[in-house]
Design a protein around this motif. Structure first.
Motif, short mmCIF file in Angstrom:
data_model
loop_
_atom_site.label_atom_id
_atom_site.label_comp_id
_atom_site.label_asym_id
_atom_site.label_seq_id
_atom_site.Cartn_x
_atom_site.Cartn_y
_atom_site.Cartn_z
N HIS A 174 43.78 -55.19 -37.22
CA HIS A 174 42.94 -55.53 -36.28
C HIS A 174 42.14 -56.51 -37.22
O HIS A 174 42.08 -56.77 -38.38
N PRO A 175 41.36 -57.43 -37.19
CA PRO A 175 40.47 -58.31 -37.99
C PRO A 175 39.35 -57.06 -39.22
O PRO A 175 38.92 -57.90 -40.06
N HIS A 176 38.80 -56.47 -38.59
CA HIS A 176 38.01 -55.49 -39.65
C HIS A 176 38.66 -55.58 -40.88
O HIS A 176 37.82 -55.53 -41.90
N PHE A 177 39.63 -55.33 -40.59
CA PHE A 177 40.55 -54.99 -41.97
C PHE A 177 41.23 -56.22 -42.38
O PHE A 177 42.17 -56.20 -43.63
N PHE A 178 41.18 -58.02 -42.37
CA PHE A 178 41.76 -58.41 -42.81
C PHE A 178 41.70 -58.81 -43.76
O PHE A 178 42.15 -59.77 -45.07
N SER A 179 39.92 -58.54 -44.21
CA SER A 179 39.52 -58.70 -45.17
C SER A 179 40.21 -60.46 -46.28
O SER A 179 40.32 -61.20 -45.99
N ALA A 180 40.65 -59.34 -48.17
CA ALA A 180 41.55 -60.90 -48.54
C ALA A 180 43.02 -61.05 -48.05
O ALA A 180 43.67 -61.16 -49.33
N PRO B 240 54.31 -62.39 -46.53
CA PRO B 240 53.95 -62.77 -45.18
C PRO B 240 52.86 -61.97 -44.33
O PRO B 240 52.99 -60.72 -44.44
N VAL B 241 52.03 -62.26 -43.48
CA VAL B 241 50.95 -61.41 -43.35
C VAL B 241 52.00 -61.83 -41.89
O VAL B 241 51.86 -62.23 -41.20
N TYR B 242 51.72 -60.36 -41.05
CA TYR B 242 51.96 -60.42 -39.29
C TYR B 242 51.05 -59.94 -39.16
O TYR B 242 50.66 -58.61 -39.43
N LEU B 243 50.36 -60.35 -38.06
CA LEU B 243 49.34 -60.45 -37.04
C LEU B 243 49.58 -60.94 -35.79
O LEU B 243 50.55 -61.08 -35.94
N HIS B 244 49.02 -59.92 -35.01
CA HIS B 244 49.88 -59.93 -33.66
C HIS B 244 48.99 -61.75 -33.24
O HIS B 244 47.53 -61.11 -33.03
N ALA B 245 49.36 -62.42 -31.89
CA ALA B 245 48.94 -63.93 -31.36
C ALA B 245 47.50 -63.34 -31.47
O ALA B 245 46.55 -64.19 -31.35
N ASP B 246 47.18 -61.86 -30.30
CA ASP B 246 45.67 -61.93 -30.14
C ASP B 246 44.54 -62.16 -31.11
O ASP B 246 43.83 -62.09 -30.60
N HIS B 247 45.21 -61.95 -31.92
CA HIS B 247 44.23 -61.60 -32.82
C HIS B 247 43.92 -63.03 -33.68
O HIS B 247 42.91 -63.42 -34.43
N GLY C 235 46.42 -52.34 -28.35
CA GLY C 235 45.49 -52.74 -27.59
C GLY C 235 44.37 -51.66 -28.11
O GLY C 235 44.03 -51.38 -28.60
N GLY C 236 42.82 -51.82 -27.30
CA GLY C 236 41.69 -50.96 -26.79
C GLY C 236 40.62 -52.09 -28.14
O GLY C 236 40.01 -52.60 -27.21
N HIS C 237 40.88 -50.94 -29.20
CA HIS C 237 39.45 -51.61 -29.84
C HIS C 237 40.16 -53.20 -29.98
O HIS C 237 38.24 -53.58 -29.64
N PHE C 238 40.22 -53.90 -30.76
CA PHE C 238 41.28 -55.29 -29.53
C PHE C 238 42.21 -55.42 -28.81
O PHE C 238 43.38 -55.04 -28.99
N PRO C 239 41.94 -56.63 -28.42
CA PRO C 239 43.24 -57.07 -27.49
C PRO C 239 44.47 -57.15 -28.55
O PRO C 239 45.55 -56.37 -27.64
N PHE D 99 39.20 -42.71 -29.49
CA PHE D 99 40.03 -43.94 -29.09
C PHE D 99 38.48 -45.27 -28.91
O PHE D 99 37.77 -44.75 -28.29
N ILE D 100 37.95 -45.70 -29.66
CA ILE D 100 36.98 -46.88 -29.99
C ILE D 100 36.90 -48.32 -29.77
O ILE D 100 37.33 -48.60 -30.46
N TYR D 101 35.64 -48.67 -28.94
CA TYR D 101 35.89 -50.01 -28.54
C TYR D 101 34.55 -50.03 -30.19
O TYR D 101 35.23 -51.01 -30.88
#
Ligand SMILES: [Zn+2]
Ligand SMILES: [Zn+2]
Length: 274
Positions: free
Chosen positions: A115-121, A132-139, A170-174, A208-210
């Protein structure tokens, strides 16, 4: 031109002459602006003040973290498979020593991030290892440094290497994702969750937290969706997103009973079920 990295969340931005005006990741209600205001560092500064620790966690699992702790303080995991290594989650620092050490371990064939909090560098890591970096399209709207190395996937699952599957929970981010390694835990299955499923201080349990920093829970339906997304996968061990945060055995049952406990508290009947 330098790239700038947010000191609070560790997200790297594209090269620019001056620091960005804002960090949308930190302005979101899941995060916060640092107490002394929005601050930035650069990869060069970070390399002077911090170093990478690389440590065996389990057979085929190596933990990669930054010392002293930086930003959110997560630990990435390198998962070693016969088809190549997967890097699960990422950190903000990458220096020559780290590149050499990871190459020694077999390099990186694919990167996936929860999820985005760990996209970092992630883009620096992708370029260094030609992975390659695999990310869910919702991100997609949360990617602050777009790059050709980023590959978006849709739907519920994506196998990134044979036997290594990203699962959208999903959950914390979609688009919050976990990574399933079928051969992990001696063939009993391992799940890597970042904070999609958070290993708590009592490591027989998860949560499980938002928003972790702002202590905002998820609703019951979101928790049930996370459990349902993981239902098809047998796993004995669960690796959270920080050092020493792991459920050592019977982890799938831990996720189920933790979800029941959490929902009981949300619904006001925890005392009755205790
Ligand atoms: Zn930030
Ligand atoms: Zn997070």
């Amino acid at each position: 031109m330098d790239t700038y990295i947010c000191v609070t969340c560790g997200t790297q931005y594209p090269p620019s002459a001056a620091p960005p005006a804002h960090c949308p990741i930190c302005e979101d209600d899941r995060q916060y602006i640092g107490h002394s205001g929005q601050r930035w560092t650069t990869p060069a500064e970070l390399r002077e003040t911090h170093r990478t620790t690389i440590a065996d966690v389990d057979p085929g699992v190596v933990g990669i973290a930054t010392e002293p702790q930086f930003a959110i303080g997560q630990q990435a995991h390198l998962i070693q498979t016969p088809a190549g290594n997967a890097l699960w989650d990422c950190i903000s620092l990458l220096d020559d020593e780290t590149v050499a050490a990871v190459r020694q371990l077999g390099g990186i064939a694919a990167i996936a991030i929860s999820h985005p909090h760990f996209f970092s560098a992630m883009v620096d890591w992708a370029h260094a290892f030609d992975a390659p970096v695999y990310l869910h399209a919702d991100h997609a709207s949360w990617v602050m440094r777009p790059d050709a190395a980023v590959r978006y996937w849709d739907g519920d699952t994506r196998e990134i290497l044979p036997g290594v599957t990203a699962i959208r929970c999903g959950g914390h981010f979609p688009g919050s994702t976990a990574l399933y390694w079928a051969d992990g835990a001696g063939g009993r299955g391992a799940l890597f969750t970042g904070d999609t499923v958070q290993v708590v201080s009592d490591r027989r349990w998860v949560s499980f937290i938002y928003s972790y920093p702002n202590q905002i829970p998820l609703d019951a339906a979101a928790v049930r969706r996370i459990v349902a997304a993981l239902e098809p996968y047998p796993f004995d061990r669960l690796y959270g997103g920080w050092r020493d945060r792991l459920v050592a055995g019977d982890a799938k049952a831990a996720v189920r009973r933790s979800a029941e406990r959490y929902i009981a508290h949300l619904q006001g009947d925890a005392a009755a079920s205790a």
